[in-house]
Design an enzyme around this catalytic site. Structure first.
Site, PDB file in Angstrom:
ATOM      1  N   GLY A   1       0.784  -1.238   0.000  1.00 30.24           N
ATOM      2  CA  GLY A   1       0.000   0.000   0.000  1.00 30.24           C
ATOM      3  C   GLY A   1       0.812   1.282   0.000  1.00 30.24           C
TER       4      GLY A   1
ATOM      5  N   ASN B   1       1.369   3.224  -2.598  1.00 32.44           N
ATOM      6  CA  ASN B   1       0.623   4.230  -3.370  1.00 32.44           C
ATOM      7  C   ASN B   1      -0.555   4.772  -2.565  1.00 32.44           C
ATOM      8  OD1 ASN B   1       1.589   4.757  -6.228  1.00 32.44           O
ATOM      9  ND2 ASN B   1       1.790   2.528  -6.090  1.00 32.44           N
TER      10      ASN B   1
ATOM     11  N   ARG C   1     -15.600 -16.035  -9.131  1.00 36.94           N
ATOM     12  CA  ARG C   1     -15.160 -14.654  -9.291  1.00 36.94           C
ATOM     13  C   ARG C   1     -16.346 -13.681  -9.223  1.00 36.94           C
ATOM     14  NH1 ARG C   1     -10.296 -12.909 -10.982  1.00 36.94           N
ATOM     15  NH2 ARG C   1      -9.546 -14.878 -11.766  1.00 36.94           N
TER      16      ARG C   1
ATOM     17  N   MET D   1      -4.547  -6.770  -6.693  1.00 36.69           N
ATOM     18  CA  MET D   1      -4.087  -7.820  -7.598  1.00 36.69           C
ATOM     19  C   MET D   1      -5.174  -8.841  -7.946  1.00 36.69           C
ATOM     20  SD  MET D   1      -1.085  -6.785  -8.183  1.00 36.69           S
ATOM     21  CE  MET D   1      -0.233  -8.138  -8.958  1.00 36.69           C
ATOM     22  N   ARG D   2      -6.340  -8.360  -8.344  1.00 33.32           N
ATOM     23  CA  ARG D   2      -7.388  -9.281  -8.782  1.00 33.32           C
ATOM     24  C   ARG D   2      -7.886  -8.844 -10.146  1.00 33.32           C
ATOM     25  NH1 ARG D   2      -7.752 -13.931  -6.596  1.00 33.32           N
ATOM     26  NH2 ARG D   2      -9.925 -14.066  -7.295  1.00 33.32           N
ATOM     27  N   ILE D   3      -8.175  -9.812 -10.987  1.00 32.71           N
ATOM     28  CA  ILE D   3      -8.799  -9.499 -12.269  1.00 32.71           C
ATOM     29  C   ILE D   3     -10.286  -9.303 -12.007  1.00 32.71           C
ATOM     30  CG2 ILE D   3      -9.410 -10.457 -14.523  1.00 32.71           C
ATOM     31  CD1 ILE D   3      -6.640 -11.765 -14.538  1.00 32.71           C
TER      32      ILE D   3
ATOM     33  N   HIS E   1      -0.603   1.218 -13.254  1.00 28.17           N
ATOM     34  CA  HIS E   1       0.095   0.059 -13.802  1.00 28.17           C
ATOM     35  C   HIS E   1       1.567   0.422 -13.995  1.00 28.17           C
ATOM     36  CE1 HIS E   1       0.661  -3.666 -15.990  1.00 28.17           C
ATOM     37  NE2 HIS E   1       1.340  -2.974 -16.879  1.00 28.17           N
TER      38      HIS E   1
ATOM     39  N   THR F   1     -11.167  -0.555 -17.762  1.00 26.03           N
ATOM     40  CA  THR F   1     -12.204  -1.106 -18.636  1.00 26.03           C
ATOM     41  C   THR F   1     -12.115  -2.627 -18.545  1.00 26.03           C
ATOM     42  OG1 THR F   1     -10.664  -1.010 -20.497  1.00 26.03           O
ATOM     43  CG2 THR F   1     -12.183   0.846 -20.248  1.00 26.03           C
TER      44      THR F   1
ATOM     45  N   LEU G   1      -7.948  -6.076 -19.561  1.00 24.93           N
ATOM     46  CA  LEU G   1      -6.910  -5.898 -18.540  1.00 24.93           C
ATOM     47  C   LEU G   1      -5.832  -4.891 -18.972  1.00 24.93           C
ATOM     48  CD1 LEU G   1      -5.894  -7.018 -15.773  1.00 24.93           C
ATOM     49  CD2 LEU G   1      -4.438  -8.555 -17.095  1.00 24.93           C
TER      50      LEU G   1
END
Ligand code: GRF
Length: 203
Positions: free
Chosen positions: A12, A14, A65, A90-92, A109, A141, A144
């Site tokens: 954390g 950022n 998910r 860190m999850r899609i 990113h 969006t 990824l």
């Protein structure tokens, strides 16, 4: 007062840079909550120490998910955010989740997108021999690491760089850029027009 919810999975730093900027620059927006998918994320301790409400939605408690994303969306919605800030989350995310928060969901990113989407960006940048690398803040969006670019920071790649030295140089820039981008969006200085983010006076 506008409300920010920050999502993290790890240390954390950022998040901390945004917390620090909000406090020292006397933002009119406030960090309403920090949410992690990992109960032991280091950033949770830092947020709690700063008196920010924290929530854990552990992805391991959900079989699918879609179920996790629905629970996460509920936890975020409970804090009525104007902006949802992914900071090392860190999850899609599912298309439904992204759609629900469209236009108020942003990510950082560690590469100059559209180069080096995905993981291990610093190692891949060194392997590719690029002379410049960096980080990108972008709207999220369904695809990824795509989505309209809000801000970018560029750093040189030195001949003797390894993954760690390059990552550290990029991270330093992330900590400058992300709070500024969050503030510019919340204060309406940057706006999304189609696929581009531009200064409000030019929109
Ligand atoms: C940063 O490098 C960010 O670009 C990437 O994950 C890392 C998170 O670091 N998305 P931290 O948790 O903010 O310290």
């Amino acid at each position: 007062m506008k409300r920010i919810v920050i999502l993290i999975s790890g240390r954390g730093s950022n998040m901390e840079a945004i917390m620090h900027a909000a406090a020292t620059e006397c933002w009119t927006s406030k960090i309403a909550a920090v949410i992690s998918n990992k109960p032991n994320a280091g950033g949770l301790t830092r947020a709690r120490a700063a008196g920010i409400p924290t929530v854990v939605v552990d992805h391991r408690d959900y079989q699918h998910r879609e179920q996790f994303d629905a629970a996460l969306a509920d936890a975020i919605d409970a804090h009525q955010p104007d902006l949802v800030v992914l900071a090392g989350f860190m999850r899609i995310l599912t298309e439904g989740f992204v759609h629900h928060f469209a236009g108020r969901l942003i990510n950082i990113h560690p590469s100059l997108l559209p180069s080096f989407t995905g993981l291990d960006t610093h190692r891949r940048a060194i392997d590719a021999g690029v002379k410049f690398h960096g980080a990108t803040v972008h709207f999220v969006t369904a695809e990824l690491d795509h989505g309209p670019i809000i801000a970018q920071a560029v750093v040189p790649v030195h001949d003797d760089d390894d993954e760690e030295t390059l990552a550290a140089r990029v991270l330093e820039q992330e900590h400058q850029m992300y709070p500024r981008a969050v503030r510019d969006l919340l204060e309406g200085r940057l706006v999304l027009t189609g696929s581009r983010v531009v200064r409000a006076e030019l929109a």
